[in-house]
Design an enzyme around this catalytic site. Structure first.
Site, PDB file in Angstrom:
ATOM      1  N   ASP A   1      -4.747   3.633  -1.848  1.00 17.58           N
ATOM      2  CA  ASP A   1      -5.812   3.989  -0.910  1.00 17.58           C
ATOM      3  C   ASP A   1      -6.344   5.384  -1.209  1.00 17.58           C
ATOM      4  O   ASP A   1      -5.674   6.388  -0.958  1.00 17.58           O
ATOM      5  CB  ASP A   1      -5.283   3.929   0.526  1.00 17.58           C
ATOM      6  CG  ASP A   1      -5.082   2.499   0.998  1.00 17.58           C
ATOM      7  OD1 ASP A   1      -6.062   1.731   0.964  1.00 17.58           O
ATOM      8  OD2 ASP A   1      -3.949   2.150   1.380  1.00 17.58           O
TER       9      ASP A   1
ATOM     10  N   HIS B   1      -1.367  -1.334  -4.121  1.00 21.89           N
ATOM     11  CA  HIS B   1      -2.636  -0.972  -3.483  1.00 21.89           C
ATOM     12  C   HIS B   1      -2.667   0.546  -3.286  1.00 21.89           C
ATOM     13  O   HIS B   1      -1.762   1.120  -2.675  1.00 21.89           O
ATOM     14  CB  HIS B   1      -2.719  -1.704  -2.141  1.00 21.89           C
ATOM     15  CG  HIS B   1      -4.002  -1.554  -1.404  1.00 21.89           C
ATOM     16  ND1 HIS B   1      -5.139  -2.292  -1.684  1.00 21.89           N
ATOM     17  CD2 HIS B   1      -4.336  -0.758  -0.356  1.00 21.89           C
ATOM     18  CE1 HIS B   1      -6.108  -1.964  -0.847  1.00 21.89           C
ATOM     19  NE2 HIS B   1      -5.649  -1.023  -0.031  1.00 21.89           N
TER      20      HIS B   1
ATOM     21  N   ASP C   1      -6.471  -6.359   4.620  1.00 23.79           N
ATOM     22  CA  ASP C   1      -5.856  -5.035   4.561  1.00 23.79           C
ATOM     23  C   ASP C   1      -5.851  -4.428   5.957  1.00 23.79           C
ATOM     24  O   ASP C   1      -6.914  -4.206   6.546  1.00 23.79           O
ATOM     25  CB  ASP C   1      -6.672  -4.163   3.600  1.00 23.79           C
ATOM     26  CG  ASP C   1      -6.110  -2.760   3.447  1.00 23.79           C
ATOM     27  OD1 ASP C   1      -5.006  -2.484   3.956  1.00 23.79           O
ATOM     28  OD2 ASP C   1      -6.790  -1.930   2.789  1.00 23.79           O
TER      29      ASP C   1
ATOM     30  N   HIS D   1      -8.396   1.101  -3.640  1.00 24.20           N
ATOM     31  CA  HIS D   1      -9.301   0.871  -2.506  1.00 24.20           C
ATOM     32  C   HIS D   1      -9.962   2.199  -2.185  1.00 24.20           C
ATOM     33  O   HIS D   1      -9.303   3.115  -1.682  1.00 24.20           O
ATOM     34  CB  HIS D   1      -8.473   0.330  -1.334  1.00 24.20           C
ATOM     35  CG  HIS D   1      -9.256   0.153  -0.070  1.00 24.20           C
ATOM     36  ND1 HIS D   1      -8.652  -0.056   1.154  1.00 24.20           N
ATOM     37  CD2 HIS D   1     -10.600   0.140   0.176  1.00 24.20           C
ATOM     38  CE1 HIS D   1      -9.577  -0.186   2.087  1.00 24.20           C
ATOM     39  NE2 HIS D   1     -10.766  -0.060   1.526  1.00 24.20           N
TER      40      HIS D   1
ATOM     41  N   MET E   1      -8.890   8.184  -0.262  1.00 25.98           N
ATOM     42  CA  MET E   1      -9.721   8.614   0.883  1.00 25.98           C
ATOM     43  C   MET E   1     -10.183  10.057   0.653  1.00 25.98           C
ATOM     44  O   MET E   1      -9.417  10.874   0.142  1.00 25.98           O
ATOM     45  CB  MET E   1      -8.911   8.559   2.182  1.00 25.98           C
ATOM     46  CG  MET E   1      -8.297   7.204   2.476  1.00 25.98           C
ATOM     47  SD  MET E   1      -7.502   7.194   4.097  1.00 25.98           S
ATOM     48  CE  MET E   1      -6.579   5.657   4.000  1.00 25.98           C
TER      49      MET E   1
ATOM     50  N   SER F   1       0.843  -1.197   0.000  1.00 29.10           N
ATOM     51  CA  SER F   1       0.000   0.000   0.000  1.00 29.10           C
ATOM     52  C   SER F   1       0.874   1.241   0.000  1.00 29.10           C
ATOM     53  O   SER F   1       1.661   1.469   0.932  1.00 29.10           O
ATOM     54  CB  SER F   1      -0.888   0.023   1.244  1.00 29.10           C
ATOM     55  OG  SER F   1      -1.395   1.328   1.425  1.00 29.10           O
TER      56      SER F   1
ATOM     57  N   MET G   1     -12.064   4.497  -0.156  1.00 31.27           N
ATOM     58  CA  MET G   1     -12.696   4.801   1.123  1.00 31.27           C
ATOM     59  C   MET G   1     -13.317   6.184   0.992  1.00 31.27           C
ATOM     60  O   MET G   1     -12.836   7.187   1.536  1.00 31.27           O
ATOM     61  CB  MET G   1     -11.641   4.739   2.242  1.00 31.27           C
ATOM     62  CG  MET G   1     -11.237   3.306   2.567  1.00 31.27           C
ATOM     63  SD  MET G   1      -9.625   3.207   3.343  1.00 31.27           S
ATOM     64  CE  MET G   1      -8.591   3.245   1.881  1.00 31.27           C
TER      65      MET G   1
ATOM     66  N   MET H   1     -11.321  -5.893   5.879  1.00 29.46           N
ATOM     67  CA  MET H   1     -10.442  -4.943   6.573  1.00 29.46           C
ATOM     68  C   MET H   1     -10.047  -5.525   7.931  1.00 29.46           C
ATOM     69  O   MET H   1     -10.910  -5.982   8.688  1.00 29.46           O
ATOM     70  CB  MET H   1     -11.153  -3.606   6.805  1.00 29.46           C
ATOM     71  CG  MET H   1     -11.500  -2.801   5.572  1.00 29.46           C
ATOM     72  SD  MET H   1     -10.122  -2.031   4.733  1.00 29.46           S
ATOM     73  CE  MET H   1      -9.230  -1.188   5.988  1.00 29.46           C
TER      74      MET H   1
HETATM   75  C1  DX5 Z   1      -6.134   1.734   5.786  1.00 31.73           C
HETATM   76  C2  DX5 Z   1      -5.763   1.347   4.375  1.00 31.73           C
HETATM   77  C3  DX5 Z   1      -4.651   0.393   4.292  1.00 31.73           C
HETATM   78  C4  DX5 Z   1      -3.346   0.876   4.888  1.00 31.73           C
HETATM   79  C5  DX5 Z   1      -2.694  -0.316   5.490  1.00 31.73           C
HETATM   80  O1  DX5 Z   1      -7.345   2.378   5.760  1.00 31.73           O
HETATM   81  O2  DX5 Z   1      -6.861   0.785   3.694  1.00 31.73           O
HETATM   82  O3  DX5 Z   1      -4.452  -0.055   2.954  1.00 31.73           O
HETATM   83  O4  DX5 Z   1      -2.492   1.446   3.971  1.00 31.73           O
HETATM   84  O5  DX5 Z   1      -1.572   0.111   6.175  1.00 31.73           O
HETATM   85  P1  DX5 Z   1      -0.787  -0.841   7.164  1.00 31.73           P
HETATM   86  O6  DX5 Z   1      -0.324  -2.029   6.345  1.00 31.73           O
HETATM   87  O7  DX5 Z   1       0.308   0.014   7.642  1.00 31.73           O
HETATM   88  O8  DX5 Z   1      -1.743  -1.254   8.243  1.00 31.73           O
HETATM   89 ZN    ZN Z   2      -6.470  -0.160   1.745  1.00 28.07          ZN
END
Ligand code: DX5
Ligand code: ZN
Length: 228
Positions: free
Chosen positions: A34, A32, A174, A65, A36, A8, A67, A136
């Site tokens: 993220d 990956h 994740d 991903h 947001m 990620s 969010m 998650m």
């Molecule tokens: C959190 C994200 C993850 C995050 C994971 O909301 O969806 O993808 O990057 O990070 P680690 O591996 O550090 O928990």
């Molecule tokens: Zn994620």
């Protein structure tokens, strides 16, 4: 079962993103991403312009991903910019199945995600239609949180459900995935492992990815032996 490792970039240096991704390209299955929006989660990260730049910088599969509260607006854009896969949290959509179909029509792989508070029942109507389930293992929003072992039960439930229904989706985990936690998730039947801080925080990132893969492959093989 094929083990897939998905670093990620949330934990990468955003000023050096292209180089950081390329360093890992030969050893990972996807990157990956993220996305947001500051509404679905209390954090803001990145969106279409960064996906466009990443697409130009690497041929590695981009696994987005989302969010965000408006996946029906942004998921199509991300596919059009060259992301191969988009995963959204379905409770924000009035008609999540319609969005799944629309994203498939655009040629994408489609995933649905469940947060720690959500049960598998939230998505069982969608599972026959999606390519991936994301379980998650932290509260979405931030990297570097501790792995929620209580969520692993839902991976097992998803594996059982998939067998019963003859469905074909992959199972991604994740949050908090590192050398000390990946085996639990792999034993339960997860096949795709997102890892942010445990990869980008490592002194040798390539070695960190290889070690995650080694542990997941071994744990999955052991779990299969136990089933026989
Ligand atoms: C959190 C994200 C993850 C995050 C994971 O909301 O969806 O993808 O990057 O990070 P680690 O591996 O550090 O928990
Ligand atoms: Zn994620």
């Amino acid at each position: 079962m094929q083990v897939r490792i998905a670093p990620s970039i949330l934990s990468a240096d955003f000023a050096r993103l292209g180089a950081e991704v390329e360093e890992l390209a030969a050893d990972v299955d996807m990157i990956h991403v993220d996305v947001m929006d500051g509404h679905y989660v209390p954090n803001l990260t990145l969106g279409p312009p960064v996906v466009r730049s990443l697409r130009a910088a690497t041929t590695t599969m981009l696994d987005c991903h989302l969010m965000i509260t408006d996946p029906s607006v942004y998921a199509p854009q991300l596919l059009e910019l060259g992301a191969e896969s988009v995963t959204f949290h379905p409770e924000v959509e009035d008609d999540p199945l319609a969005l799944v179909h629309r994203l498939h029509e655009l040629g994408g792989r489609v995933g649905v995600a469940i947060k720690p508070a959500h049960e598998l029942s939230l998505v069982t109507e969608l599972l026959p239609h999606v390519d991936m389930l994301l379980v998650m293992t932290v509260e979405p929003g931030f990297g570097g949180q501790a792995f929620r072992a209580d969520c692993v039960r839902k991976v097992r439930e998803a594996v059982d459900w998939r067998t019963r229904m003859g469905a074909g989706f992959t199972i991604q985990v994740d949050g908090g995935i590192g050398p000390d936690t990946i085996e639990q998730a792999a034993s339960a039947g997860a096949d795709t492992f997102v890892a942010g801080s445990s990869v980008f925080g490592a002194a040798d990132r390539v070695a960190a990815v290889r070690e995650l893969r080694r542990r997941a492959v071994a744990a999955a093989a052991l779990a299969r032996t136990g089933e026989r």
